[in-house]
Design a protein around this motif. Sequence first.
Motif, PDB file in Angstrom:
ATOM      1  N   ALA A 107       0.832  -1.206   0.000  1.00 22.64           N
ATOM      2  CA  ALA A 107       0.000   0.000   0.000  1.00 22.64           C
ATOM      3  C   ALA A 107       0.866   1.256   0.000  1.00 22.64           C
ATOM      4  CB  ALA A 107      -0.918  -0.002   1.223  1.00 22.64           C
ATOM      5  N   ILE A 108       1.945   1.244   0.784  1.00 25.24           N
ATOM      6  CA  ILE A 108       2.827   2.412   0.858  1.00 25.24           C
ATOM      7  C   ILE A 108       3.629   2.580  -0.430  1.00 25.24           C
ATOM      8  CG2 ILE A 108       4.857   3.375   2.037  1.00 25.24           C
ATOM      9  CD1 ILE A 108       3.736   2.137   4.638  1.00 25.24           C
ATOM     10  N   SER A 109       4.125   1.475  -0.981  1.00 23.62           N
ATOM     11  CA  SER A 109       4.948   1.570  -2.196  1.00 23.62           C
ATOM     12  C   SER A 109       4.135   2.036  -3.398  1.00 23.62           C
ATOM     13  CB  SER A 109       5.633   0.227  -2.497  1.00 23.62           C
ATOM     14  OG  SER A 109       4.669  -0.780  -2.753  1.00 23.62           O
ATOM     15  N   LEU A 110       2.843   1.662  -3.450  1.00 21.14           N
ATOM     16  CA  LEU A 110       1.995   2.046  -4.590  1.00 21.14           C
ATOM     17  C   LEU A 110       1.165   3.295  -4.327  1.00 21.14           C
ATOM     18  CD1 LEU A 110       0.656  -1.450  -5.778  1.00 21.14           C
ATOM     19  CD2 LEU A 110       2.566  -0.132  -6.702  1.00 21.14           C
ATOM     20  N   GLY A 111       0.783   3.525  -3.072  1.00 19.45           N
ATOM     21  CA  GLY A 111      -0.093   4.648  -2.753  1.00 19.45           C
ATOM     22  C   GLY A 111       0.568   5.762  -1.979  1.00 19.45           C
ATOM     23  N   GLY A 112       1.810   5.525  -1.533  1.00 14.00           N
ATOM     24  CA  GLY A 112       2.508   6.541  -0.751  1.00 14.00           C
ATOM     25  C   GLY A 112       2.133   6.497   0.717  1.00 14.00           C
ATOM     26  N   PRO A 113       2.810   7.315   1.562  1.00 12.37           N
ATOM     27  CA  PRO A 113       2.530   7.332   3.000  1.00 12.37           C
ATOM     28  C   PRO A 113       1.080   7.663   3.340  1.00 12.37           C
ATOM     29  CG  PRO A 113       4.560   8.517   2.509  1.00 12.37           C
ATOM     30  CD  PRO A 113       3.927   8.213   1.191  1.00 12.37           C
ATOM     31  N   GLY A 114       0.398   8.410   2.468  1.00 10.06           N
ATOM     32  CA  GLY A 114      -0.997   8.778   2.727  1.00 10.06           C
ATOM     33  C   GLY A 114      -1.927   7.596   2.801  1.00 10.06           C
ATOM     34  N   ALA A 115      -1.532   6.456   2.201  1.00 14.49           N
ATOM     35  CA  ALA A 115      -2.366   5.252   2.249  1.00 14.49           C
ATOM     36  C   ALA A 115      -2.592   4.796   3.688  1.00 14.49           C
ATOM     37  CB  ALA A 115      -1.712   4.129   1.442  1.00 14.49           C
ATOM     38  N   VAL A 116      -1.625   5.081   4.570  1.00 13.15           N
ATOM     39  CA  VAL A 116      -1.743   4.688   5.976  1.00 13.15           C
ATOM     40  C   VAL A 116      -2.942   5.384   6.627  1.00 13.15           C
ATOM     41  CG1 VAL A 116      -0.585   4.645   8.224  1.00 13.15           C
ATOM     42  CG2 VAL A 116       0.749   4.311   6.125  1.00 13.15           C
ATOM     43  N   PHE A 117      -3.131   6.671   6.324  1.00 15.15           N
ATOM     44  CA  PHE A 117      -4.271   7.418   6.881  1.00 15.15           C
ATOM     45  C   PHE A 117      -5.581   6.773   6.465  1.00 15.15           C
ATOM     46  CE2 PHE A 117      -7.678  10.483   6.246  1.00 15.15           C
ATOM     47  CZ  PHE A 117      -7.765  11.079   7.484  1.00 15.15           C
ATOM     48  N   TRP A 118      -5.696   6.398   5.191  1.00 16.76           N
ATOM     49  CA  TRP A 118      -6.949   5.819   4.705  1.00 16.76           C
ATOM     50  C   TRP A 118      -7.169   4.424   5.277  1.00 16.76           C
ATOM     51  CZ3 TRP A 118     -10.120   9.263   3.083  1.00 16.76           C
ATOM     52  CH2 TRP A 118      -9.626  10.439   2.524  1.00 16.76           C
ATOM     53  N   MET A 119      -6.092   3.715   5.607  1.00 18.12           N
ATOM     54  CA  MET A 119      -6.229   2.439   6.318  1.00 18.12           C
ATOM     55  C   MET A 119      -6.816   2.671   7.710  1.00 18.12           C
ATOM     56  SD  MET A 119      -3.194  -0.326   5.714  1.00 18.12           S
ATOM     57  CE  MET A 119      -1.818   0.765   5.656  1.00 18.12           C
ATOM     58  N   TRP A 120      -6.314   3.704   8.380  1.00 22.00           N
ATOM     59  CA  TRP A 120      -6.849   4.034   9.707  1.00 22.00           C
ATOM     60  C   TRP A 120      -8.325   4.388   9.626  1.00 22.00           C
ATOM     61  CZ3 TRP A 120      -2.350   7.905  11.026  1.00 22.00           C
ATOM     62  CH2 TRP A 120      -1.214   7.178  11.404  1.00 22.00           C
ATOM     63  N   GLY A 166      12.785   5.143   5.626  1.00 27.80           N
ATOM     64  CA  GLY A 166      13.013   5.819   4.354  1.00 27.80           C
ATOM     65  C   GLY A 166      13.184   4.878   3.182  1.00 27.80           C
ATOM     66  N   GLU A 167      13.094   3.567   3.425  1.00 23.27           N
ATOM     67  CA  GLU A 167      13.324   2.583   2.359  1.00 23.27           C
ATOM     68  C   GLU A 167      12.243   2.610   1.287  1.00 23.27           C
ATOM     69  OE1 GLU A 167      15.992   0.281   2.060  1.00 23.27           O
ATOM     70  OE2 GLU A 167      16.862   1.578   3.602  1.00 23.27           O
ATOM     71  N   TYR A 168      11.061   3.126   1.634  1.00 24.12           N
ATOM     72  CA  TYR A 168       9.952   3.127   0.678  1.00 24.12           C
ATOM     73  C   TYR A 168      10.207   4.054  -0.514  1.00 24.12           C
ATOM     74  CZ  TYR A 168       8.631   7.589   2.788  1.00 24.12           C
ATOM     75  OH  TYR A 168       8.638   8.883   3.233  1.00 24.12           O
ATOM     76  N   THR A 169      11.185   4.955  -0.403  1.00 25.17           N
ATOM     77  CA  THR A 169      11.494   5.870  -1.503  1.00 25.17           C
ATOM     78  C   THR A 169      12.402   5.231  -2.557  1.00 25.17           C
ATOM     79  OG1 THR A 169      13.392   6.782  -0.298  1.00 25.17           O
ATOM     80  CG2 THR A 169      11.271   7.875   0.012  1.00 25.17           C
ATOM     81  N   LYS A 170      12.927   4.056  -2.274  1.00 29.18           N
ATOM     82  CA  LYS A 170      13.848   3.383  -3.201  1.00 29.18           C
ATOM     83  C   LYS A 170      13.080   2.598  -4.254  1.00 29.18           C
ATOM     84  CE  LYS A 170      17.574   2.980   0.215  1.00 29.18           C
ATOM     85  NZ  LYS A 170      18.428   2.049   0.982  1.00 29.18           N
ATOM     86  N   ALA A 182       9.574  -7.691   0.757  1.00 32.33           N
ATOM     87  CA  ALA A 182      10.965  -7.253   0.604  1.00 32.33           C
ATOM     88  C   ALA A 182      11.160  -5.859   1.196  1.00 32.33           C
ATOM     89  CB  ALA A 182      11.360  -7.260  -0.869  1.00 32.33           C
ATOM     90  N   LEU A 183      10.158  -4.977   1.049  1.00 31.23           N
ATOM     91  CA  LEU A 183      10.240  -3.629   1.621  1.00 31.23           C
ATOM     92  C   LEU A 183      10.214  -3.691   3.139  1.00 31.23           C
ATOM     93  CD1 LEU A 183      10.231  -0.561   1.559  1.00 31.23           C
ATOM     94  CD2 LEU A 183       7.778  -0.620   1.040  1.00 31.23           C
ATOM     95  N   THR A 184       9.363  -4.525   3.697  1.00 32.39           N
ATOM     96  CA  THR A 184       9.301  -4.673   5.160  1.00 32.39           C
ATOM     97  C   THR A 184      10.630  -5.186   5.700  1.00 32.39           C
ATOM     98  OG1 THR A 184       6.935  -5.180   4.976  1.00 32.39           O
ATOM     99  CG2 THR A 184       7.997  -5.690   7.067  1.00 32.39           C
ATOM    100  N   GLN A 185      11.216  -6.167   5.030  1.00 35.94           N
ATOM    101  CA  GLN A 185      12.507  -6.712   5.455  1.00 35.94           C
ATOM    102  C   GLN A 185      13.602  -5.658   5.364  1.00 35.94           C
ATOM    103  OE1 GLN A 185      12.473 -10.246   2.865  1.00 35.94           O
ATOM    104  NE2 GLN A 185      12.446 -11.542   4.673  1.00 35.94           N
ATOM    105  N   ALA A 186      13.601  -4.876   4.270  1.00 40.80           N
ATOM    106  CA  ALA A 186      14.615  -3.832   4.101  1.00 40.80           C
ATOM    107  C   ALA A 186      14.470  -2.754   5.172  1.00 40.80           C
ATOM    108  CB  ALA A 186      14.500  -3.222   2.702  1.00 40.80           C
ATOM    109  N   ALA A 187      13.236  -2.388   5.479  1.00 43.53           N
ATOM    110  CA  ALA A 187      12.992  -1.360   6.494  1.00 43.53           C
ATOM    111  C   ALA A 187      13.493  -1.805   7.863  1.00 43.53           C
ATOM    112  CB  ALA A 187      11.503  -1.038   6.559  1.00 43.53           C
TER     113      ALA A 187
END
Length: 470
Positions: A85-98, A317-321, A328-333
């Motif tokens: 959700a974060i990689s495709l929708g950006g950090p704002g996706a977290v708000f909409w999940m909440w 900050g790994e989501y910007t890569k 894989a993103l969760t593991q990298a973070a």
Amino acid sequence: MELLQKIISLLNDWLWSYVLIALLIFMGLYFTFRTKFVQFRYFREMFRVIAESPNQKGSISSLQAFFISTASRVGTGNLAGVALAISLGGPGAVFWMWLIALIGGASSFVESTLAQIYKVKDGSNYRGGPAYYMERGLNKRWMGIIFAVLITFSFGLVFNSVQANTITFAFENAFDVDRTIVGIMITVLTAIIIFGGVKRVAVATSIIVPVMAGLYLLVAIYVLLTNITDVPSMFSLIIKDAFGIGPAVGGTLGAAVMMGIKRGLFSNEAGMGSAPNAAATAEVSHPVKQGLIQTLGVFTDTLLVCSATAFMILLSGEYTKEGLDGIALTQAALSAHIGGWAEEFVAICVFLFAFSSVIGNYYYGETNIEFIQSSKTALFVYRLAVVGMVIWGSLASLELVWSLADLFMALMAIINLIAIFMLGKVAFAALADYMEQRKSGKNPVFYARNIGIHNTDCWDEPYEEWRKEA
């Protein structure tokens, strides 16, 4: 096969982009206002009732039913889904999940309360769910059968192959273990538990769920404390990105909304019609108690576990890569926060989260197989099919399976939302009855006749023990 994938993708885009998002938000707001914000007003009450024990020895408690539903809710969606959700929708996706969790809590309350009201006896235990309240509450068995087929195929079979697939990939990446070996191990463990019946499912989930959630949240707390100075800017980023304020980070405003709601629903299942199957198993004195407990399950899943994943990813900050998404993103973070052993830790978390989901998902299929036809042969065949899908999912490429899972989940949610909208007044009456008794200082006891309904299997006659306590 390619044509089928395109057709399913088109259907998914239409259902998720227009129909389901509108329905979820409308129903969530409708139930929130009609229950007078039950998910917020009775937050303390949720913790009071979750500790109650059943009077009948051997019955499933409120807490065990909570663990069965949480086992299904808390899975790869909390790790891989949030990252996606974060990689495709950006950090704002977290708000909409909440947001979908907060308003969806009311939908979860209604569907789980209805599941308790229309549950049926199953030996010393109970079973129920949307198929049952569609048949008994709406007098539409055909609707219940359609729902039962959808949930059995999607949760019992498709979602379990997805969970198994995630486990084997995580172990292969972290420990360089052959996926076939891991797949066989998962399959054997699954068979041991599911062939033992619902009581063994309840016991297994009551052990796995607290351990897995506790470990994961402890690591998240450590990450938050070590990055405490960056936390305010992280929240600011989530809010700004959610409303398209400032430069887009990882996705557009539309992508943030759709990915947040889509992955939020996949994770917390509010309104989807899955958790009510677990809610119905508990022995309680009043259906509203389990409705409140399942609402707490939505908050536990999204506001705690999903948020933990999101915070660790955003603070790294790994989501910007480029090229990082999913597990894989969760593991990298986590590697950025706690070092090289993070990959192994995430693999173990994936195993606990996903395996508990396999067990919880299996039960949802079992209770709906029983609804269609109570047959030991059918149940045995279903169990074999679950085992087969676990081993197949451990080794397969799952692009088509993921698309099918999304499609079936959307159809399930739509059918269930229509049903609970039609039956909402029953849940509202039950809530009013519960609160009236609480205000009188009683331990609420439910009688179907008190709210003017019939055709219930468990509430027409009083429970003598509960009446004594009240």
